[in-house]
Enzyme design. Structure first.
Site, short mmCIF file in Angstrom:
data_model
loop_
_atom_site.label_atom_id
_atom_site.label_comp_id
_atom_site.label_asym_id
_atom_site.label_seq_id
_atom_site.Cartn_x
_atom_site.Cartn_y
_atom_site.Cartn_z
N THR A 1 0.84 -1.21 0.00
CA THR A 1 0.00 0.00 0.00
C THR A 1 0.87 1.26 0.00
O THR A 1 0.62 2.20 -0.76
CB THR A 1 -0.92 -0.01 1.24
OG1 THR A 1 -1.77 -1.15 1.16
CG2 THR A 1 -1.74 1.26 1.33
N HIS B 1 4.24 -9.93 1.78
CA HIS B 1 3.37 -10.98 2.36
C HIS B 1 2.49 -11.68 1.33
O HIS B 1 1.76 -12.61 1.68
CB HIS B 1 2.55 -10.43 3.53
CG HIS B 1 1.37 -9.58 3.16
ND1 HIS B 1 0.09 -10.07 3.14
CD2 HIS B 1 1.28 -8.28 2.82
CE1 HIS B 1 -0.74 -9.09 2.82
NE2 HIS B 1 -0.04 -8.00 2.62
N GLN C 1 0.36 -8.56 -6.47
CA GLN C 1 -0.03 -9.95 -6.70
C GLN C 1 0.90 -10.62 -7.71
O GLN C 1 1.29 -11.77 -7.56
CB GLN C 1 -1.47 -10.03 -7.24
CG GLN C 1 -2.55 -9.70 -6.24
CD GLN C 1 -2.71 -10.75 -5.15
OE1 GLN C 1 -2.45 -11.92 -5.35
NE2 GLN C 1 -3.15 -10.32 -3.99
N CYS D 1 -9.82 -6.53 1.95
CA CYS D 1 -10.13 -5.25 2.57
C CYS D 1 -11.62 -4.94 2.51
O CYS D 1 -12.08 -3.96 3.05
CB CYS D 1 -9.36 -4.13 1.87
SG CYS D 1 -7.70 -4.60 1.43
C1 LIG Z 1 -2.29 -6.90 -1.05
C2 LIG Z 1 -2.28 -5.91 -2.15
C3 LIG Z 1 -1.90 -4.58 -1.94
C4 LIG Z 1 -1.58 -4.03 -0.57
O1 LIG Z 1 -0.38 -4.57 -0.08
P1 LIG Z 1 -0.11 -4.52 1.52
O2 LIG Z 1 1.31 -4.98 1.64
O3 LIG Z 1 -1.10 -5.46 2.13
O4 LIG Z 1 -0.31 -3.12 1.94
C5 LIG Z 1 -1.88 -3.72 -3.01
N1 LIG Z 1 -2.20 -4.15 -4.23
C6 LIG Z 1 -2.56 -5.41 -4.49
C7 LIG Z 1 -2.87 -5.83 -5.87
C8 LIG Z 1 -2.61 -6.34 -3.46
O5 LIG Z 1 -2.98 -7.60 -3.70
#
Ligand SMILES: *Cc1c(COP(=O)(O)O)cnc(C)c1O
Length: 395
Positions: A83, A215, A193, A339
């Site tokens: 994010t 993660h 992703q 989310c």
């Molecule tokens: C999970 C995700 C995010 C956010 O990443 P975080 O490390 O959880 O803040 C942003 N973009 C996509 C496509 C995601 O899958």
């Protein structure tokens, strides 16, 4: 309640099928991180030897990530998550483009993660940018021609997600990047992703900025990185000390940065093996669901999608109710974006595909990963048709 479902409720095990929401940390990654919580705890900005040991670990991690993204170490900025990488890219580049050349137009897809779409919305609200949404086709894909037709001399930044978290669709990144490069407009992609399974190459894919987060590929939560091509004008969004080339102030989280680099290295090294194992499981799952459940549809592209990603809509059911029933039966799945839990509105991504509310509310996302076996998929296939049928009876 039937005896069968009571027995299932008492099941101690859980079958985790939500790898797009997050992944467990690979034990090899934990091993790589451990020394940096205790033995090597120095601040990398310190002059003394303990600090320099941390500094060395930081720069080794930076070199690893740079090599994997086919760029230079000084083009990598570590952040606190995917994010934050998206925020720094969009806000940092938009504000620099405003300052340097009066740019005020932002072009994004309607299927962006909230980390991008809500940042763009705030840039519109507080800073007067005009945010234009690109069209997507029924598979949620952005077509390069649509980008070409919408670029303006005052476009500050273009942002298109590489592989979508809700529907798995992979966008033609290199083609879009080439068009942006021809027009001299900075191009950002959210590859959070995609980095788990796809090729990520800043050079070949003509991107100026690319976000990743650990993660989603068996690294720890709370650490990310942003590739920023040399020469891309960008302002910091977090100010303070001079860390990360002055673009991201704050004392480095060394164990997590080391963990991100190791997890990313393993993901890219084992990419093909992981895909070869998961993709047939995914295809079997998709085929069986569509065959056995009436009024079901796959969302996203049928083939150009993440290899571990299966997403569906079932007409006339409440997707959140289905998730709760699956949870009782021992399956951890998702309706799309992690989310969005508790949000009664249909997902904006699904409505952007042209799905009606009645379809879009009945979404289910199943994402496979390292812990997934063929048995897990079979077990899910044994219960899912019954649960969907039961929910339809309630309505
Ligand atoms: C999970 C995700 C995010 C956010 O990443 P975080 O490390 O959880 O803040 C942003 N973009 C996509 C496509 C995601 O899958």
């Amino acid at each position: 309640m039937s005896r069968q479902s009571v027995r299932d409720m008492n099941r101690s095990h859980k079958i985790y099928l939500d790898y797009a929401a997050t992944t467990p940390v690979d034990p090899r990654v934990i091993d790589a991180m451990l020394p940096y919580f205790g033995q090597v705890f120095g601040n990398p900005s310190s002059v003394h030897r303990l600090g320099q040991q941390s500094e060395a670990a930081l720069e080794t991690a930076r070199e690893t990530v740079a090599q994997l993204l086919n760029c230079q170490p000084n083009e990598i900025v570590f952040t606190s998550c995917g994010t934050e990488s998206d925020n720094l890219a969009l806000r940092g580049v938009a504000l620099a483009a405003r300052r340097d050349r009066g740019a005020q137009h932002i072009l994004i897809s309607p299927v962006e993660h909230h980390a991008v779409s809500n940042t763009a919305a705030q840039l519109a609200e507080l800073h007067g940018f005009e945010v234009e949404l690109l069209p997507v086709d029924a598979n949620g894909m952005v077509h390069p021609d649509e980008v070409a037709g919408r670029l303006r001399p005052n476009t500050a930044v273009v942002s298109v997600i590489y592989a979508n978290n809700e529907i798995g669709t992979i966008n033609p990144l290199a083609e879009i990047g080439e068009i942006c490069a021809e027009h001299g407009v900075p191009f950002h992609t959210d590859a959070v992703q995609a980095a788990a399974y796809l090729e990520v190459d800043g050079e070949k894919q003509h991107v100026n900025l690319m976000s990743i987060g650990a993660h989603k590929f068996y690294g720890p939560k709370g650490v990310g990185a942003l590739f920023i091509r040399q020469g891309t004008a960008i302002l910091p969004i977090q100010t303070g000390g001079g860390q990360e080339f002055g673009l991201r102030a704050g004392t480095h989280n060394i164990p997590y940065i080391v963990g991100l680099a190791e997890a990313f290295r393993l993901a890219q090294q084992e990419r093909v093996t992981r895909i070869e194992r998961l993709q047939p499981l995914r295809d079997h799952l998709i085929g069986q669901v569509l065959e056995e459940i009436p009024h079901s549809r796959l969302t996203g592209h049928p083939t150009l999608r993440l290899p571990n990603h299966a997403s569906f809509v079932f007409a006339g059911i409440d997707g959140n109710a289905l998730l709760m029933m699956l949870d009782v039966e021992g399956f951890a799945c998702s309706s799309g974006s992690a989310c969005k839990t508790g949000d009664p509105e249909p997902s904006e991504v699904l409505t952007a595909l042209g799905l009606s509310r009645a379809w879009a509310l009945g979404s289910l996302r199943i994402t496979l990963g390292e812990g997934t076996t063929a048995d897990h998929v079979e077990e899910l296939l044994r219960v899912l048709p019954r649960l969907v049928a039961n929910l339809r009876k309630i309505h």
